[in-house]
Design a protein around this motif. Structure first.
Motif, PDB file in Angstrom:
ATOM      1  N   THR A   1       4.516   7.399   1.031  1.00 42.74           N
ATOM      2  CA  THR A   1       5.419   8.535   1.177  1.00 42.74           C
ATOM      3  C   THR A   1       4.584   9.759   1.514  1.00 42.74           C
ATOM      4  O   THR A   1       3.369   9.765   1.358  1.00 42.74           O
ATOM      5  CB  THR A   1       6.223   8.803  -0.112  1.00 42.74           C
ATOM      6  OG1 THR A   1       5.311   9.159  -1.144  1.00 42.74           O
ATOM      7  CG2 THR A   1       7.016   7.588  -0.529  1.00 42.74           C
ATOM      8  N   VAL A   2       5.253  10.773   1.972  1.00 49.04           N
ATOM      9  CA  VAL A   2       4.544  11.996   2.316  1.00 49.04           C
ATOM     10  C   VAL A   2       5.220  13.173   1.628  1.00 49.04           C
ATOM     11  O   VAL A   2       6.430  13.336   1.724  1.00 49.04           O
ATOM     12  CB  VAL A   2       4.515  12.230   3.849  1.00 49.04           C
ATOM     13  CG1 VAL A   2       3.858  13.567   4.160  1.00 49.04           C
ATOM     14  CG2 VAL A   2       3.778  11.104   4.549  1.00 49.04           C
TER      15      VAL A   2
ATOM     16  N   GLY B   1      -0.900   6.302  -8.346  1.00 45.63           N
ATOM     17  CA  GLY B   1      -2.091   6.179  -9.169  1.00 45.63           C
ATOM     18  C   GLY B   1      -2.365   7.466  -9.940  1.00 45.63           C
ATOM     19  O   GLY B   1      -2.791   7.437 -11.093  1.00 45.63           O
ATOM     20  N   TYR B   2      -2.097   8.554  -9.288  1.00 47.53           N
ATOM     21  CA  TYR B   2      -2.287   9.856  -9.935  1.00 47.53           C
ATOM     22  C   TYR B   2      -1.386  10.003 -11.155  1.00 47.53           C
ATOM     23  O   TYR B   2      -1.815  10.458 -12.211  1.00 47.53           O
ATOM     24  CB  TYR B   2      -1.999  10.963  -8.920  1.00 47.53           C
ATOM     25  CG  TYR B   2      -2.318  12.352  -9.420  1.00 47.53           C
ATOM     26  CD1 TYR B   2      -3.594  12.864  -9.286  1.00 47.53           C
ATOM     27  CD2 TYR B   2      -1.348  13.136 -10.013  1.00 47.53           C
ATOM     28  CE1 TYR B   2      -3.899  14.149  -9.734  1.00 47.53           C
ATOM     29  CE2 TYR B   2      -1.642  14.406 -10.466  1.00 47.53           C
ATOM     30  CZ  TYR B   2      -2.915  14.914 -10.324  1.00 47.53           C
ATOM     31  OH  TYR B   2      -3.214  16.171 -10.778  1.00 47.53           O
ATOM     32  N   ASP B   3      -0.131   9.587 -10.978  1.00 52.11           N
ATOM     33  CA  ASP B   3       0.804   9.633 -12.101  1.00 52.11           C
ATOM     34  C   ASP B   3       0.313   8.768 -13.254  1.00 52.11           C
ATOM     35  O   ASP B   3       0.416   9.152 -14.424  1.00 52.11           O
ATOM     36  CB  ASP B   3       2.188   9.140 -11.661  1.00 52.11           C
ATOM     37  CG  ASP B   3       2.820  10.040 -10.626  1.00 52.11           C
ATOM     38  OD1 ASP B   3       2.527  11.258 -10.637  1.00 52.11           O
ATOM     39  OD2 ASP B   3       3.595   9.537  -9.789  1.00 52.11           O
TER      40      ASP B   3
ATOM     41  N   LYS C   1       1.930  16.712   5.057  1.00 52.05           N
ATOM     42  CA  LYS C   1       1.275  15.420   5.290  1.00 52.05           C
ATOM     43  C   LYS C   1       0.424  14.913   4.127  1.00 52.05           C
ATOM     44  O   LYS C   1      -0.543  14.195   4.332  1.00 52.05           O
ATOM     45  CB  LYS C   1       0.412  15.502   6.561  1.00 52.05           C
ATOM     46  CG  LYS C   1      -0.557  16.670   6.580  1.00 52.05           C
ATOM     47  CD  LYS C   1      -1.436  16.599   7.846  1.00 52.05           C
ATOM     48  CE  LYS C   1      -2.284  17.855   7.976  1.00 52.05           C
ATOM     49  NZ  LYS C   1      -3.302  17.714   9.025  1.00 52.05           N
ATOM     50  N   LEU C   2       0.811  15.278   2.906  1.00 54.03           N
ATOM     51  CA  LEU C   2       0.077  14.767   1.751  1.00 54.03           C
ATOM     52  C   LEU C   2       0.519  13.337   1.447  1.00 54.03           C
ATOM     53  O   LEU C   2       1.639  13.089   1.028  1.00 54.03           O
ATOM     54  CB  LEU C   2       0.308  15.664   0.526  1.00 54.03           C
ATOM     55  CG  LEU C   2      -0.383  15.215  -0.767  1.00 54.03           C
ATOM     56  CD1 LEU C   2      -1.871  15.028  -0.572  1.00 54.03           C
ATOM     57  CD2 LEU C   2      -0.132  16.216  -1.881  1.00 54.03           C
ATOM     58  N   ALA C   3      -0.389  12.398   1.687  1.00 52.56           N
ATOM     59  CA  ALA C   3      -0.065  10.973   1.538  1.00 52.56           C
ATOM     60  C   ALA C   3      -0.022  10.572   0.074  1.00 52.56           C
ATOM     61  O   ALA C   3      -0.893  10.923  -0.708  1.00 52.56           O
ATOM     62  CB  ALA C   3      -1.096  10.141   2.284  1.00 52.56           C
ATOM     63  N   LYS C   4       0.986   9.789  -0.268  1.00 55.89           N
ATOM     64  CA  LYS C   4       1.153   9.262  -1.621  1.00 55.89           C
ATOM     65  C   LYS C   4       1.469   7.789  -1.520  1.00 55.89           C
ATOM     66  O   LYS C   4       2.119   7.346  -0.580  1.00 55.89           O
ATOM     67  CB  LYS C   4       2.368   9.905  -2.301  1.00 55.89           C
ATOM     68  CG  LYS C   4       2.196  11.246  -2.899  1.00 55.89           C
ATOM     69  CD  LYS C   4       3.519  11.559  -3.582  1.00 55.89           C
ATOM     70  CE  LYS C   4       3.485  12.785  -4.443  1.00 55.89           C
ATOM     71  NZ  LYS C   4       4.641  12.811  -5.351  1.00 55.89           N
ATOM     72  N   LYS C   5       1.027   7.049  -2.518  1.00 55.96           N
ATOM     73  CA  LYS C   5       1.399   5.636  -2.594  1.00 55.96           C
ATOM     74  C   LYS C   5       2.200   5.397  -3.855  1.00 55.96           C
ATOM     75  O   LYS C   5       1.674   5.464  -4.961  1.00 55.96           O
ATOM     76  CB  LYS C   5       0.160   4.755  -2.596  1.00 55.96           C
ATOM     77  CG  LYS C   5      -0.625   4.809  -1.310  1.00 55.96           C
ATOM     78  CD  LYS C   5      -1.814   3.875  -1.362  1.00 55.96           C
ATOM     79  CE  LYS C   5      -2.587   3.937  -0.037  1.00 55.96           C
ATOM     80  NZ  LYS C   5      -3.808   3.111  -0.105  1.00 55.96           N
ATOM     81  N   GLN C   6       3.451   5.094  -3.649  1.00 53.89           N
ATOM     82  CA  GLN C   6       4.332   4.836  -4.773  1.00 53.89           C
ATOM     83  C   GLN C   6       4.305   3.339  -5.069  1.00 53.89           C
ATOM     84  O   GLN C   6       4.707   2.530  -4.234  1.00 53.89           O
ATOM     85  CB  GLN C   6       5.760   5.272  -4.377  1.00 53.89           C
ATOM     86  CG  GLN C   6       6.721   5.339  -5.519  1.00 53.89           C
ATOM     87  CD  GLN C   6       6.770   6.751  -6.128  1.00 53.89           C
ATOM     88  OE1 GLN C   6       6.147   7.677  -5.599  1.00 53.89           O
ATOM     89  NE2 GLN C   6       7.489   6.888  -7.216  1.00 53.89           N
ATOM     90  N   TYR C   7       3.819   2.981  -6.233  1.00 53.77           N
ATOM     91  CA  TYR C   7       3.704   1.565  -6.588  1.00 53.77           C
ATOM     92  C   TYR C   7       4.893   1.094  -7.406  1.00 53.77           C
ATOM     93  O   TYR C   7       5.419   1.822  -8.247  1.00 53.77           O
ATOM     94  CB  TYR C   7       2.418   1.302  -7.374  1.00 53.77           C
ATOM     95  CG  TYR C   7       1.171   1.341  -6.508  1.00 53.77           C
ATOM     96  CD1 TYR C   7       0.746   0.191  -5.841  1.00 53.77           C
ATOM     97  CD2 TYR C   7       0.431   2.508  -6.359  1.00 53.77           C
ATOM     98  CE1 TYR C   7      -0.396   0.212  -5.051  1.00 53.77           C
ATOM     99  CE2 TYR C   7      -0.705   2.548  -5.574  1.00 53.77           C
ATOM    100  CZ  TYR C   7      -1.117   1.396  -4.921  1.00 53.77           C
ATOM    101  OH  TYR C   7      -2.243   1.428  -4.142  1.00 53.77           O
TER     102      TYR C   7
END
Lengths: 187, 187
Positions: free
Chosen positions: B71-72, B31-33, B76-82
DNA sequence: GTACCCATGTAAAGTGTTACATGATTAC
DNA sequence: GTAATCATGTAACACTTTACATGGGTAC
């Protein structure tokens, strides 16, 4: 296509009120008239439906920036003719005099669709360009005809210079949009 | 400036979802991307904040049009790759293939302010034109530089043709806007 | 250690569109 | 008489922005 400093913003600043003040400054009008103006005069650059206009008129009147006079057309058709108050005129002048240091994103669905097509030989591109060509060509002709009728008398230009400028701007914009489309249609 | 048949409309058709699908089709992203892409890639033609993007991603996932993978990064920085699902890709293709028969009003506060100035010799006009000239000139240079870096290798044009087209379109638009301003600045 | 960026989310409020509702006037 | 236009308003919903909130990573 980054903005210069990420500062492209619209909305949330209640521009509608200023536009209504500006339209009423040109001449006292009803809400219905204003709605027409948003279709005809300035539809290229702003839009508003009557459902947005009538509540705004009430707000502006409550704030003392406009007043209305009840009139009756024919037997009993009620109309409200709105006029700027000195306060409203001041507010309008202040708005016009303020800098406008922001780029506005021009939402364009067609252009976005193009963005998602990767290959130059994608068969969808040409029909899309043709469709837009027709659309913008028609709009251009409409605007040109409008300029001819509204400013047939060259003397009106100086009395409605702003109107002339923005109509000219819209015509230029459409002209170059059409040219751009034509350029890629040939290929 | 009437639209051809009073049919200028935007919004209320949830274009955002399609744009997100399109961006995810180019490559799986967070989402950040996506929020960055709305600033950098397509900011000229559409904008959306992260507060609009994250809820939309949830809606699209609930509808089965995208999926995500946790993904991390680092510790421990959580990311959600869509990623797009086949359903999502179908929906994207359907949208792109649909006609876009509507003109969009290009909201432009500066142009509206001009509209409300009646006399050609109003002293406010020249400073306003100068301000806009600087703004659009800077934006034009920014876009040109962007084209030079993104498409330095001419071979990339064919791999991202849509991107090339809309960047070209934006540059043309700014070029003519600046020319139009310059024309009235001379006087 | 601190400033800046990465990363995700929700809440509140404002803006805009579509639909619902009603009635009068005019041109055919 | 009937269709189109004049005229005003509200309600529901959708869209967008701004603000609130939290925490990790990196470069200095």
């Amino acid at each position: 296509m980054t903005s210069i400093k990420g500062k492209i913003t619209i909305g949330q600043r209640n521009r509608l009120q200023y536009i209504i003040l500006g339209l009423l400054n040109q001449q006292p009008q009803t809400g219905y008239d204003l709605a027409k103006a948003f279709e005809n005069e300035i539809g290229e650059f702003w839009q508003a439906q009557h459902s947005q206009i009538y509540p705004m008129l009430k707000r502006l009147e409550a704030a003392g920036e406009i007043t209305h006079e009840d009139t009756v057309a024919g037997e009993k058709l009620a109309k409200k003719q709105y006029t700027l108050t000195p306060t409203g005129r001041e507010k309008l002048v202040a708005w016009v005099s303020q800098p406008s240091p922001e780029l506005t994103p021009n939402k364009d669905e067609f252009i976005l669709k193009l963005y998602f097509i990767k290959k130059a030989d994608d068969p969808r591109i040409q029909p899309m360009l043709r469709e837009q060509y027709q659309l913008h060509q028609a709009q251009l002709q409409h605007l040109q005809q409008r300029r001819e009728t509204v400013f047939a008398d060259r003397a009106t230009i100086d009395q409605a210079y702003g109107h002339y400028l923005i109509l000219d701007h819209a015509i230029e914009r459409e002209t170059h949009y059409v040219e751009w489309l034509a350029q890629y249609l040939k290929k």
